[in-house]
Each structure stands twice: as C-alpha cells, then as structure tokens.
Enzyme design. Structure first.
Site, PDB file in Angstrom:
ATOM      1  CE  LYS A  37      -1.632 -77.224  62.308  1.00 33.00           C
ATOM      2  NZ  LYS A  37      -2.984 -77.550  61.819  1.00 33.00           N
ATOM      3  CB  SER A 157       0.720 -82.534  52.101  1.00 30.32           C
ATOM      4  OG  SER A 157       1.926 -82.891  52.432  1.00 30.32           O
ATOM      5  N   GLY A 284      -0.977 -91.866  49.395  1.00 28.92           N
ATOM      6  CA  GLY A 284      -0.818 -90.309  48.875  1.00 28.92           C
ATOM      7  C   GLY A 284      -0.871 -89.590  50.089  1.00 28.92           C
ATOM      8  CG  HIS A 457      39.027 -96.001  37.542  1.00 32.19           C
ATOM      9  ND1 HIS A 457      38.158 -96.828  37.165  1.00 32.19           N
ATOM     10  CD2 HIS A 457      40.123 -96.753  37.860  1.00 32.19           C
ATOM     11  CE1 HIS A 457      38.302 -98.081  37.096  1.00 32.19           C
ATOM     12  NE2 HIS A 457      39.660 -98.056  37.556  1.00 32.19           N
TER      13      HIS A 457
HETATM   14  P1  FAD Z   1       5.173 -79.453  55.335  1.00 33.94           P
HETATM   15  O1  FAD Z   1       6.554 -80.171  55.139  1.00 33.94           O
HETATM   16  O2  FAD Z   1       4.167 -80.353  55.400  1.00 33.94           O
HETATM   17  O3  FAD Z   1       5.186 -78.389  56.273  1.00 33.94           O
HETATM   18  C1  FAD Z   1       4.260 -77.587  56.660  1.00 33.94           C
HETATM   19  C2  FAD Z   1       4.087 -76.941  57.902  1.00 33.94           C
HETATM   20  O4  FAD Z   1       3.116 -76.195  58.181  1.00 33.94           O
HETATM   21  C3  FAD Z   1       3.809 -78.379  59.140  1.00 33.94           C
HETATM   22  O5  FAD Z   1       4.930 -78.337  59.774  1.00 33.94           O
HETATM   23  C4  FAD Z   1       2.343 -77.809  59.457  1.00 33.94           C
HETATM   24  O6  FAD Z   1       2.548 -78.081  60.893  1.00 33.94           O
HETATM   25  C5  FAD Z   1       2.237 -76.093  59.445  1.00 33.94           C
HETATM   26  N1  FAD Z   1       1.033 -75.807  59.297  1.00 33.94           N
HETATM   27  C6  FAD Z   1      -0.086 -76.115  58.593  1.00 33.94           C
HETATM   28  N2  FAD Z   1      -1.067 -75.121  58.928  1.00 33.94           N
HETATM   29  C7  FAD Z   1      -0.407 -74.121  59.748  1.00 33.94           C
HETATM   30  C8  FAD Z   1      -1.240 -73.163  60.243  1.00 33.94           C
HETATM   31  N3  FAD Z   1      -2.436 -72.760  59.704  1.00 33.94           N
HETATM   32  N4  FAD Z   1      -0.436 -72.158  60.992  1.00 33.94           N
HETATM   33  C9  FAD Z   1       0.888 -72.764  61.534  1.00 33.94           C
HETATM   34  N5  FAD Z   1       1.491 -74.011  61.043  1.00 33.94           N
HETATM   35  C10 FAD Z   1       0.796 -74.379  59.999  1.00 33.94           C
HETATM   36  N6  FAD Z   1      10.075 -85.557  50.121  1.00 33.94           N
HETATM   37  C11 FAD Z   1      11.500 -85.607  49.578  1.00 33.94           C
HETATM   38  O7  FAD Z   1      11.698 -84.754  48.795  1.00 33.94           O
HETATM   39  N7  FAD Z   1      12.351 -86.853  49.803  1.00 33.94           N
HETATM   40  C12 FAD Z   1      11.862 -87.842  50.726  1.00 33.94           C
HETATM   41  O8  FAD Z   1      12.735 -88.424  50.823  1.00 33.94           O
HETATM   42  C13 FAD Z   1      10.670 -87.747  51.195  1.00 33.94           C
HETATM   43  N8  FAD Z   1      10.387 -88.593  52.103  1.00 33.94           N
HETATM   44  C14 FAD Z   1       9.037 -88.627  52.673  1.00 33.94           C
HETATM   45  C15 FAD Z   1       8.719 -89.773  53.553  1.00 33.94           C
HETATM   46  C16 FAD Z   1       7.468 -89.655  54.257  1.00 33.94           C
HETATM   47  C17 FAD Z   1       6.997 -90.880  54.855  1.00 33.94           C
HETATM   48  C18 FAD Z   1       6.560 -88.546  53.939  1.00 33.94           C
HETATM   49  C19 FAD Z   1       5.240 -88.430  54.511  1.00 33.94           C
HETATM   50  C20 FAD Z   1       6.977 -87.436  53.048  1.00 33.94           C
HETATM   51  C21 FAD Z   1       8.200 -87.637  52.340  1.00 33.94           C
HETATM   52  N9  FAD Z   1       8.615 -86.618  51.548  1.00 33.94           N
HETATM   53  C22 FAD Z   1       9.822 -86.754  50.903  1.00 33.94           C
HETATM   54  C23 FAD Z   1       7.866 -85.256  51.063  1.00 33.94           C
HETATM   55  C24 FAD Z   1       8.314 -84.246  52.148  1.00 33.94           C
HETATM   56  O9  FAD Z   1       8.177 -84.718  53.412  1.00 33.94           O
HETATM   57  C25 FAD Z   1       7.128 -82.876  51.773  1.00 33.94           C
HETATM   58  O10 FAD Z   1       7.268 -82.946  50.060  1.00 33.94           O
HETATM   59  C26 FAD Z   1       7.572 -81.642  52.284  1.00 33.94           C
HETATM   60  O11 FAD Z   1       7.793 -81.757  53.735  1.00 33.94           O
HETATM   61  C27 FAD Z   1       6.841 -80.418  51.821  1.00 33.94           C
HETATM   62  O12 FAD Z   1       7.177 -79.474  52.514  1.00 33.94           O
HETATM   63  P2  FAD Z   1       6.004 -78.147  52.868  1.00 33.94           P
HETATM   64  O13 FAD Z   1       6.919 -77.028  53.407  1.00 33.94           O
HETATM   65  O14 FAD Z   1       5.161 -77.817  51.679  1.00 33.94           O
HETATM   66  O15 FAD Z   1       5.133 -78.850  53.803  1.00 33.94           O
END
Ligand code: FAD
Length: 478
Positions: A37, A157, A284, A457
């Site tokens: 989305k 998240s 967090g 090295h």
């Molecule tokens: P997300 O990346 O949150 O993706 C979920 C997606 O689902 C979103 O795009 C959302 O729009 C979509 N969505 C939600 N509900 C719906 C719905 N009902 N219908 C359609 N779409 C929907 N992790 C690392 O490993 N290394 C790093 O260096 C790192 N740096 C970070 C820096 C910052 C500033 C932040 C905020 C996070 C960082 N993270 C890092 C954490 C990492 O971004 C997350 O762990 C990762 O993005 C999780 O992936 P995910 O696919 O579970 O969720």
C-alpha cells in the site's frame, strides 16, 4: 462491485519479508501476488530504514573525514572550500532509495509476481480484499478480491510512540522525519540510545549538530555485549556526542522552532530540562496490523501486538503464515528475508529453516559495531563456561595503513570444546567481518578451525583470525 482474481499465494506487504517471499515463491512455481500500500516496494527497510540511513551515514562520514582527517593523510584541503550542500546530500539518498525500490519492482516483473498497489484486508481465511489507496499513483482502480489457498502476512512494523509526546515530523521527529530534515539542526536531542538513535546521532554529529542522547538504561546499544557497549559509548563521546544515561524523559513540547524537554535522573529523581531544535524519538518499533482485518478471521495477537505463530510460521489457520517485524524475533531486515524464504519453502515442501541463534546485528556508526551469537553477559547468566580472545585493531597492519585503528575483535568460545559461541566486533568494517563469524557459528567451528584458515594479508579480517588465536592459545601480533 469488485473483481475477483485467484492466485496460489498472496503476500500482504512488500518489505524485505514480503518481497523476498514473493520472489522465492514465484521461483518455486507458485502463481504469486504481492499487495503493497506504500506505492513503492521494499518496505520500511528500503524506503525509510536501512537504506536511506546508510546513505546518510556513508556520505556524512565522507564529508566529516574530508574536513577532519585529510591533513593526517597528506592531503591539504582548505576547510573554507569544503561545503555541505544539504539539499544534494538528501537527494543522493533519495536517488539510491528510488533505484533500489524500482529494482524490486523489476524483479517482480522478471519473476512474474503480480503486484497490487493497494491495501490488503482479510475477508475470510482464503480471501484478501485489495482496496485502492486514496491519492496513490497507480493504485488498483477498484476493489479486487484475491482468492488464495496460501496467504503470507508480512505487514511489518511502525514507530513506537512515546507516551505524551506528539510527533510532528518537523521538530519532534521519528526516524522517518529524521531521514528527511530540511536543514542540519544546531541541537539534536535523541530519546533512545539504541541502534537507530545512535546511527542518526552519528549522521548529524558529523554534519555539525550538537547531539545529546537521552537513555533510560545505564548503558547504550540495547543488546550489545556490555564491554563493547562501553567502548562504543567512549568512542562516540570522543566524536562529540553527549550522553545522558539513566535519564527518564518526562515530556517534550514544541514552542515555535524550539523543543523543550523535561527529564528526571532515574536514580536520584533530580529534574533537568534542555532545549533542542529537533528531537528524535527513537524508542523502538511495534508490529503493524492496522487495516488488515486480522480479527475477522480470529488471528491471535500477543501483549506486544505481535501476530502469534507456531514454529512453521503458521497462525491458527495453517494456510496463513506470518513473517518479519510483525511477528516474533529481532526486527531486522535480514531476519525478515530469511523467514520469507523459509515460510515459502514450508508452503512448498513442509520444511524450511532459520537459525535464530545466528542472526547478526550491526550498527553502522564509525567505527562499526557488529555481533553474532552470545554476549558475555548472556553466557554468564546461562552458567556456560567460556574463554575470551581479544585482538585490538591498533595491532592490525591494515587498520594501521588505513589510519583507522579504534576498536577490537572479541571472541567467546566454549571453555571445554573451544567451539565459537559469540563474536563481538567494534572496528572498521565490522559489519562485513561479522559474516565470517556467522559462517563459523553455523558450522560449529572451533577457534582453532578459524585460526587455521589462511586469511589474506594485509586485511582487517586478520584481526578476526588473531582474536580466535588469542581465545584458545596466543596471538602472534599482539
Ligand atoms: P516492513 O519493511 O515494515 O514492510 C512491511 C510493508 O507492508 C510496508 O511497506 C507496509 O506499507 C506494507 N503493509 C502493511 N500493511 C499492509 C496492508 N494491509 N496492505 C498492504 N500493504 C501493507 N534492519 C536491518 O537489518 N539493518 C539496518 O541497517 C536497519 N536499519 C534501520 C533503520 C531505520 C531508521 C529503521 C526504521 C529500521 C531499520 N531496520 C534495519 C529494520 C528494518 O527496516 C525492518 O526490520 C524490516 O524492514 C522489516 O521488514 P518487514 O518486511 O517485516 O516489514
């Protein structure tokens, strides 16, 4: 009125968990759809997380080193001739974000994943409705009912709010706002001394902000090894970041262009207030299930808001699995990706696997901090007998040539079997070097196994080898 489409697998969410799962599923022969989305693929990580933060970290380090470190290397730079073009600095970040999110969209096309731009909501255990998102370019024109035998939830998240503090993403910002400020704040206060807070603090400290980190705990770095956390704090302090530990923030209010922050010493109760131009709230993230309609099909959520699953990622409906930030485990992109592969393999074959004892963590400060396996405090708490091997980068020839010698490698091994239990690195390129620890942990290597592998090295990774030598015997160069 809505149309209906049928797929083998529907993935809700196009972040690292969802997009990787969708591609893997298509590769395994599933007719796969992914609903997102946001308008762009890649989720938090590519859009407002890992990727933009690393772009700002890398380019701020470049700028800072030109100003402060050139002379030591025999490069004369007139500091007056070095300028930060903040607009272009941010544009450079935007460019990589767009390249990478666009790249995932191309990968979807290449692998024949059907991409629905819209919001997914459960209608039943085998039906997800895709709804158009108002104002989003390219969103589905009308509602589409997706029918699928298999459904994967990867909704990720969102930023955890701080009770009583209103985020306006202008002066009181979350990480998202902090990645897109309009100017370098003179004073940046940060609530939370975890990885995200310290990475953003590093960026703006290098660009000239006076950075103050406010942390409730007596240490920074959350789950870092205690000794490494202490060294990290010392090095960041030397770089100019100010720390207030055991500090409880009571309130923060915006008055025009200034933020007033009231706090209390968690031990003595002593009150204090400071002013900042920008306040970053980095306490967090929490699971995101808004709009998903998970309650309609009776999906269970725990006290922390995480969707409850079993060891095969299944909810109470075996055909609905959950991966990534929205369920248990560390909120990290690589953990989410691993789960994406494993969950899809389980859909296909009944088997899939992630080793949760071997998920690396990296903080991309300078020097970087990276760790995998157990910390010393965890081994103590578990009553496991261990030996420690340490090697400082000051004794590593490559670190010397690079004039980048802060930090050390610390290796923890089982006292009897000498098997690697944990690796903790603070130093240049720690984030790359931790992959070696990951491989060793996965294959149950002992310190001697690692030490007997020929390392090139001069490389920084020789410090990793020598720390292993130090753990079971003696190092050569220190
Ligand atoms: P997300 O990346 O949150 O993706 C979920 C997606 O689902 C979103 O795009 C959302 O729009 C979509 N969505 C939600 N509900 C719906 C719905 N009902 N219908 C359609 N779409 C929907 N992790 C690392 O490993 N290394 C790093 O260096 C790192 N740096 C970070 C820096 C910052 C500033 C932040 C905020 C996070 C960082 N993270 C890092 C954490 C990492 O971004 C997350 O762990 C990762 O993005 C999780 O992936 P995910 O696919 O579970 O969720």
């Amino acid at each position: 009125a809505y149309s209906t489409k049928t797929h083998d697998l529907v993935v809700i969410g196009g972040g690292p968990a969802g997009y990787v799962a969708a591609i893997k599923a298509a590769q395994l022969g599933f007719d796969t759809a992914c609903i997102e989305k946001r308008g762009k693929l890649g989720g938090t990580c590519l859009n407002v997380g890992c990727i933009p933060s690393k772009a700002l970290l890398n380019n701020s380090l470049f700028y800072h080193q030109i100003l402060t470190d050139s002379k030591n290397r025999g490069v004369d730079v007139d500091p007056k001739a070095v300028g930060l073009n903040f607009k272009n600095f941010m544009a450079a970040k935007e460019k990589v974000v767009n390249q990478l999110t666009g790249g995932v969209e191309m990968l979807f096309k290449k692998n024949k994943v059907t991409y629905y731009k819209g919001e997914g909501a459960f209608n039943s255990e085998t039906e997800v409705m895709v709804k158009p998102v108002e104002g989003l370019k390219g969103t589905v024109e009308e509602e589409v009912m997706l029918k699928a035998k298999n459904i994967l939830i990867a909704t990720g998240s969102e930023v955890s709010p701080f009770p009583g503090i209103t985020i306006d993403e202008e002066r009181i910002v979350s990480s998202t706002g902090c990645l897109s400020l309009n100017e370098v704040p003179k004073r940046l206060a940060i609530i939370g001394g975890g990885i995200i807070g310290l990475e953003m603090g590093s960026v703006y400290n290098r660009l000239g902000s006076k950075v103050t980190v406010l942390e409730f705990q007596p240490k920074i770095g959350a789950s870092m090894d205690d000794e490494v956390a202490t060294t990290t704090q010392k090095l960041l302090k030397k770089q100019g970041i100010n720390f207030k530990l055991q500090t409880k923030v009571m309130s923060a209010t915006r008055n025009g262009d200034i933020v007033n922050i009231e706090m209390e010493n968690a031990k003595t109760g002593e009150k204090e207030s400071i002013e900042a131009d920008v306040l970053l709230v980095a306490v967090g993230r929490r699971p995101y299930v808004q709009g998903l309609n998970a309650e309609k099909i009776g999906l269970e959520v725990d006290k922390k808001g995480r969707l409850v699953i079993d060891d095969k990622y299944s909810t109470k409906h075996p055909n609905i699995k959950v991966i990534g930030d929205v369920t248990f485990g560390p909120m990290l992109a690589h953990k989410a990706e691993e789960e994406g592969i494993a969950a899809v393999e389980i859909f296909k074959t009944g088997y899939g696997h992630v080793n949760y004892n071997n998920i690396p963590s990296v903080m991309y400060s300078h020097p970087e901090v990276a760790w995998a396996g157990k910390t010393e405090q965890e081994l103590k708490a578990d009553g496991i007998e261990y030996k420690v091997g340490k090697f400082p980068f000051i004794a590593n020839s490559r670190a010397k040539t690079n004039q980048d010698t802060d930090g050390f490698v610390k290796i923890l091994i089982d006292a009897k079997t000498e098997r690697l239990l944990g690796a903790h690195i603070i130093g240049p390129n720690a984030g790359e070097m931790i992959a070696e620890a990951g491989l060793a942990l996965e294959y149950g290597a002992s310190a001697e196994d690692i030490a007997r592998v020929c390392h090139a090295h001069p490389t920084l990774s020789e410090a990793f080898k020598e720390a292993n030598m130090a753990a079971f015997d003696k190092p050569i160069n220190f």
